[in-house]
Motif scaffolding. Structure first.
Motif, PDB file in Angstrom:
ATOM      1  N   TRP A 113      21.514  15.559  -3.073  1.00 21.41           N
ATOM      2  CA  TRP A 113      20.954  16.160  -1.870  1.00 21.41           C
ATOM      3  C   TRP A 113      21.736  17.385  -1.393  1.00 21.41           C
ATOM      4  CZ3 TRP A 113      20.363  11.117  -3.105  1.00 21.41           C
ATOM      5  CH2 TRP A 113      19.091  10.575  -2.953  1.00 21.41           C
ATOM      6  N   LEU A 114      23.050  17.232  -1.174  1.00 18.55           N
ATOM      7  CA  LEU A 114      23.824  18.338  -0.605  1.00 18.55           C
ATOM      8  C   LEU A 114      23.901  19.530  -1.550  1.00 18.55           C
ATOM      9  CD1 LEU A 114      26.807  16.429   1.064  1.00 18.55           C
ATOM     10  CD2 LEU A 114      24.686  17.236   2.109  1.00 18.55           C
ATOM     11  N   GLN A 115      24.102  19.285  -2.829  1.00 16.01           N
ATOM     12  CA  GLN A 115      24.243  20.385  -3.778  1.00 16.01           C
ATOM     13  C   GLN A 115      22.977  21.231  -3.909  1.00 16.01           C
ATOM     14  OE1 GLN A 115      24.753  19.583  -8.068  1.00 16.01           O
ATOM     15  NE2 GLN A 115      26.669  20.728  -7.942  1.00 16.01           N
ATOM     16  N   PRO A 116      21.794  20.637  -4.124  1.00 17.18           N
ATOM     17  CA  PRO A 116      20.593  21.488  -4.221  1.00 17.18           C
ATOM     18  C   PRO A 116      20.254  22.207  -2.926  1.00 17.18           C
ATOM     19  CG  PRO A 116      20.019  19.151  -4.329  1.00 17.18           C
ATOM     20  CD  PRO A 116      21.494  19.235  -4.447  1.00 17.18           C
ATOM     21  N   ARG A 237      11.796  26.841  -1.540  1.00 14.81           N
ATOM     22  CA  ARG A 237      12.708  26.076  -2.380  1.00 14.81           C
ATOM     23  C   ARG A 237      11.937  25.349  -3.476  1.00 14.81           C
ATOM     24  NH1 ARG A 237      14.425  20.855  -2.582  1.00 14.81           N
ATOM     25  NH2 ARG A 237      13.135  20.340  -0.778  1.00 14.81           N
ATOM     26  N   GLY A 238      12.522  25.329  -4.681  1.00 18.52           N
ATOM     27  CA  GLY A 238      11.931  24.550  -5.756  1.00 18.52           C
ATOM     28  C   GLY A 238      11.534  25.331  -6.988  1.00 18.52           C
ATOM     29  N   ASP A 239      11.705  26.652  -7.013  1.00 23.41           N
ATOM     30  CA  ASP A 239      11.388  27.415  -8.216  1.00 23.41           C
ATOM     31  C   ASP A 239      12.409  27.173  -9.326  1.00 23.41           C
ATOM     32  OD1 ASP A 239       9.221  28.390  -6.945  1.00 23.41           O
ATOM     33  OD2 ASP A 239       9.910  30.454  -6.754  1.00 23.41           O
ATOM     34  N   ASP A 240      13.587  26.713  -8.951  1.00 30.18           N
ATOM     35  CA  ASP A 240      14.671  26.433  -9.897  1.00 30.18           C
ATOM     36  C   ASP A 240      14.983  24.938  -9.846  1.00 30.18           C
ATOM     37  OD1 ASP A 240      17.282  26.143 -11.087  1.00 30.18           O
ATOM     38  OD2 ASP A 240      17.479  28.305 -10.949  1.00 30.18           O
ATOM     39  N   GLU A 241      15.246  24.328 -11.017  1.00 28.33           N
ATOM     40  CA  GLU A 241      15.509  22.884 -11.061  1.00 28.33           C
ATOM     41  C   GLU A 241      16.786  22.513 -10.319  1.00 28.33           C
ATOM     42  OE1 GLU A 241      18.153  24.361 -14.291  1.00 28.33           O
ATOM     43  OE2 GLU A 241      16.181  24.885 -13.509  1.00 28.33           O
ATOM     44  N   GLN A 242      17.718  23.465 -10.171  1.00 23.26           N
ATOM     45  CA  GLN A 242      18.961  23.187  -9.463  1.00 23.26           C
ATOM     46  C   GLN A 242      18.761  23.065  -7.956  1.00 23.26           C
ATOM     47  OE1 GLN A 242      21.327  26.516 -10.841  1.00 23.26           O
ATOM     48  NE2 GLN A 242      22.243  25.273 -12.464  1.00 23.26           N
ATOM     49  N   GLU A 243      17.587  23.450  -7.459  1.00 26.81           N
ATOM     50  CA  GLU A 243      17.301  23.363  -6.029  1.00 26.81           C
ATOM     51  C   GLU A 243      16.510  22.106  -5.664  1.00 26.81           C
ATOM     52  OE1 GLU A 243      16.927  28.251  -5.663  1.00 26.81           O
ATOM     53  OE2 GLU A 243      15.228  26.954  -5.222  1.00 26.81           O
ATOM     54  N   LEU A 244      16.156  21.305  -6.645  1.00 29.05           N
ATOM     55  CA  LEU A 244      15.368  20.095  -6.384  1.00 29.05           C
ATOM     56  C   LEU A 244      16.275  18.936  -6.001  1.00 29.05           C
ATOM     57  CD1 LEU A 244      12.783  20.178  -9.328  1.00 29.05           C
ATOM     58  CD2 LEU A 244      12.417  20.861  -6.952  1.00 29.05           C
ATOM     59  N   LEU A 245      15.868  18.175  -4.998  1.00 28.23           N
ATOM     60  CA  LEU A 245      16.583  16.956  -4.639  1.00 28.23           C
ATOM     61  C   LEU A 245      16.440  15.940  -5.764  1.00 28.23           C
ATOM     62  CD1 LEU A 245      15.502  16.602  -0.895  1.00 28.23           C
ATOM     63  CD2 LEU A 245      17.390  17.926  -1.851  1.00 28.23           C
ATOM     64  N   GLU A 248      13.074  14.398  -6.132  1.00 27.53           N
ATOM     65  CA  GLU A 248      12.102  15.400  -6.555  1.00 27.53           C
ATOM     66  C   GLU A 248      12.231  15.711  -8.039  1.00 27.53           C
ATOM     67  OE1 GLU A 248      11.875  17.832  -2.276  1.00 27.53           O
ATOM     68  OE2 GLU A 248      13.075  18.606  -3.946  1.00 27.53           O
ATOM     69  N   ILE A 249      13.468  15.835  -8.517  1.00 30.02           N
ATOM     70  CA  ILE A 249      13.642  16.191  -9.925  1.00 30.02           C
ATOM     71  C   ILE A 249      13.304  15.013 -10.835  1.00 30.02           C
ATOM     72  CG2 ILE A 249      16.073  15.549 -10.185  1.00 30.02           C
ATOM     73  CD1 ILE A 249      16.455  18.173 -11.723  1.00 30.02           C
ATOM     74  N   MET A 250      13.490  13.781 -10.345  1.00 34.76           N
ATOM     75  CA  MET A 250      13.127  12.610 -11.140  1.00 34.76           C
ATOM     76  C   MET A 250      11.609  12.452 -11.238  1.00 34.76           C
ATOM     77  SD  MET A 250      16.020   9.870  -9.856  1.00 34.76           S
ATOM     78  CE  MET A 250      15.557   8.619 -11.043  1.00 34.76           C
ATOM     79  N   ALA A 251      10.889  12.926 -10.221  1.00 39.48           N
ATOM     80  CA  ALA A 251       9.421  12.834 -10.227  1.00 39.48           C
ATOM     81  C   ALA A 251       8.758  14.065 -10.829  1.00 39.48           C
ATOM     82  CB  ALA A 251       8.915  12.617  -8.799  1.00 39.48           C
ATOM     83  N   GLN A 252       9.547  15.109 -11.149  1.00 39.22           N
ATOM     84  CA  GLN A 252       8.974  16.344 -11.686  1.00 39.22           C
ATOM     85  C   GLN A 252       8.490  16.123 -13.116  1.00 39.22           C
ATOM     86  OE1 GLN A 252       8.737  19.081  -9.751  1.00 39.22           O
ATOM     87  NE2 GLN A 252       7.612  20.185 -11.332  1.00 39.22           N
ATOM     88  N   ASN A 253       7.220  16.376 -13.375  1.00 41.66           N
ATOM     89  CA  ASN A 253       6.646  16.138 -14.712  1.00 41.66           C
ATOM     90  C   ASN A 253       5.980  17.378 -15.299  1.00 41.66           C
ATOM     91  OD1 ASN A 253       4.440  16.319 -13.038  1.00 41.66           O
ATOM     92  ND2 ASN A 253       3.740  14.209 -13.374  1.00 41.66           N
ATOM     93  N   LYS A 254       6.261  18.543 -14.722  1.00 38.28           N
ATOM     94  CA  LYS A 254       5.722  19.786 -15.261  1.00 38.28           C
ATOM     95  C   LYS A 254       6.731  20.909 -15.052  1.00 38.28           C
ATOM     96  CE  LYS A 254       3.127  20.812 -11.021  1.00 38.28           C
ATOM     97  NZ  LYS A 254       1.792  21.132 -10.459  1.00 38.28           N
ATOM     98  N   PRO A 255       6.684  21.944 -15.894  1.00 37.95           N
ATOM     99  CA  PRO A 255       7.663  23.041 -15.780  1.00 37.95           C
ATOM    100  C   PRO A 255       7.577  23.746 -14.431  1.00 37.95           C
ATOM    101  CG  PRO A 255       6.499  23.127 -17.877  1.00 37.95           C
ATOM    102  CD  PRO A 255       5.777  22.118 -17.028  1.00 37.95           C
TER     103      PRO A 255
END
Length: 386
Positions: A113-116, A237-245, A248-255
């Motif tokens: 959470w804090l890092q992204p 927020r969210g165009d880069d994978e490093q910004e996803l909580l 969110e990143i665990m549920a992301q299933n598309k580029p």
């Protein structure tokens, strides 16, 4: 035990954050130079970037604190005294295992959470600084890019709103270019538009490079050149994978716009591996720290520090190299984690069952192979020159 361990952990975190923040401070300071709220902006930017460093410093500090405490207790023969009273090494250092679980939960919150959120805030802040008013970013004797124009100012006056010896070069869409030279100028701001007003200068215009002889020269008393507009809002927020909580990143299933599925998988698994490293690093620190009280190993601390750096580099390498293999980055990352986890658990069990320090158990085997853990032993064994 807990107090003895927390002191080196906190000291390592503070020193590490200060050292790692120095380079980032210089980058931010260069962006805010000339801004009236420079120190406040620097503080905000560093605060937004601290979680990035903290995700690495928490496991390192836990490992180093565990190693330091174990080394101090064994060198001071306190572990031997505790064993004589019936307290095992495992019981003595069990508080470090509990502390590892606490640090794991804390680091999951940091990387998840804090890092992204901090990374996105930092990028938004630097975007606004880079798009800030021209007069805040201009430097003496430096070429700078403002939109399609390249601007050079030889001297900036103290008010930072007036300049001397200015050159502006602009590449035109049809292939030509325009050059403006002026001995002085100043900033005028009308609403959201920022203009550079130049005086007593000359403009050279070449509309078509195919006809370089068709040059238009014009002397002017005053001319306005737009050098800025209102800053557009930063992207969502969210165009880069490093910004996803983490959820969110665990549920992301598309580029994403700036990341493919391999990048998303690498980022997610690397975060989890780094966070869960706190589960075995205290055991590894105890294994390396518990040594024979009869001899002090001067280079053991160097080896302990190199080992955690090697582990971190192996995690980085596994994530990058895994993208090129069919197994994927997840398999490579968790293989490195499993290797260190199993080694740490086995060595911790061996060390805490009374078999003895790791060095005392390994040295006889290495000597049988013609090796020695002490790199300076051959120097001490050489005959003295009379």
């Amino acid at each position: 035990m807990l107090r003895q361990c927390l002191i080196p952990i906190v000291a390592t975190i503070i020193i590490g954050l200060l050292v790692l923040s120095i380079a980032r401070f210089l980058i931010i300071f260069d962006l805010v130079l000339g801004n009236d709220q420079g120190l406040l902006i620097v503080a905000k930017a560093l605060a937004a970037f601290i979680p990035h460093y903290l995700a690495f410093m928490l496991p390192l500090a836990l490992y180093w604190g565990s190693y330091t405490v174990a080394r101090q207790l064994t060198v001071g023969s306190e572990v031997s005294i505790l064993q004589a009273t019936g307290s095992s090494i495992a019981r003595t250092f069990s508080v470090l295992i509990v502390l590892g679980v606490v640090f794991t939960c804390l680091n999951v919150a940091v990387v998840g959470w804090l890092q992204p959120l901090g990374r996105y805030s930092y990028r938004a802040l630097t975007y606004n600084l880079e798009k800030a008013d021209f007069y805040l970013r201009v430097r003496d004797g430096t070429f700078m890019k403002v939109g399609a124009r390249t601007i050079f100012v030889e001297k900036i006056n103290r008010d930072r709103h007036s300049f001397e010896k200015i050159m502006i070069f602009e590449q035109l869409e049809k292939g030509g270019d325009m050059t403006i030279l002026a001995p002085r100028g100043n900033i005028t701001k009308i609403g959201d538009r920022l203009n550079l007003r130049l005086f007593d200068g000359q403009r050279q215009l070449i509309e078509n490079m195919a006809e370089p002889d068709n040059v238009q020269m014009m002397n002017f008393k005053a001319i306005d050149v737009p050098v800025g507009n209102a800053v557009a809002p930063f992207r969502p927020r969210g165009d880069d994978e490093q910004e996803l909580l983490l959820p969110e990143i665990m549920a992301q299933n598309k580029p994403l716009a700036d990341a493919g599925m391999q990048d998303i998988s690498t980022s997610m698994n690397k975060r989890l591996v780094i966070a869960l490293s706190c589960l075995f690093l205290p055991m590894l620190g105890v294994v390396l720290g518990v040594q024979s009280p009869r001899k002090r190993n001067l280079y053991q601390s160097v080896f302990a520090l190199l080992l955690i750096i090697i582990y971190h580099q192996m995690v980085e390498f596994a994530g990058d190299f895994g993208k090129r293999l069919e197994l994927g980055p997840a398999a490579m990352l968790w293989s490195v984690y499993a290797l260190f986890f199993i080694i740490s658990v086995v060595l911790f069990y061996k060390t805490t069952t009374g078999v003895g320090p790791l060095q005392d158990r390994v040295e006889p085997t290495l000597r049988g192979w013609g090796l020695n853990l002490d790199p300076f032993a051959w120097l001490r064994g050489r005959p003295q020159t009379p």
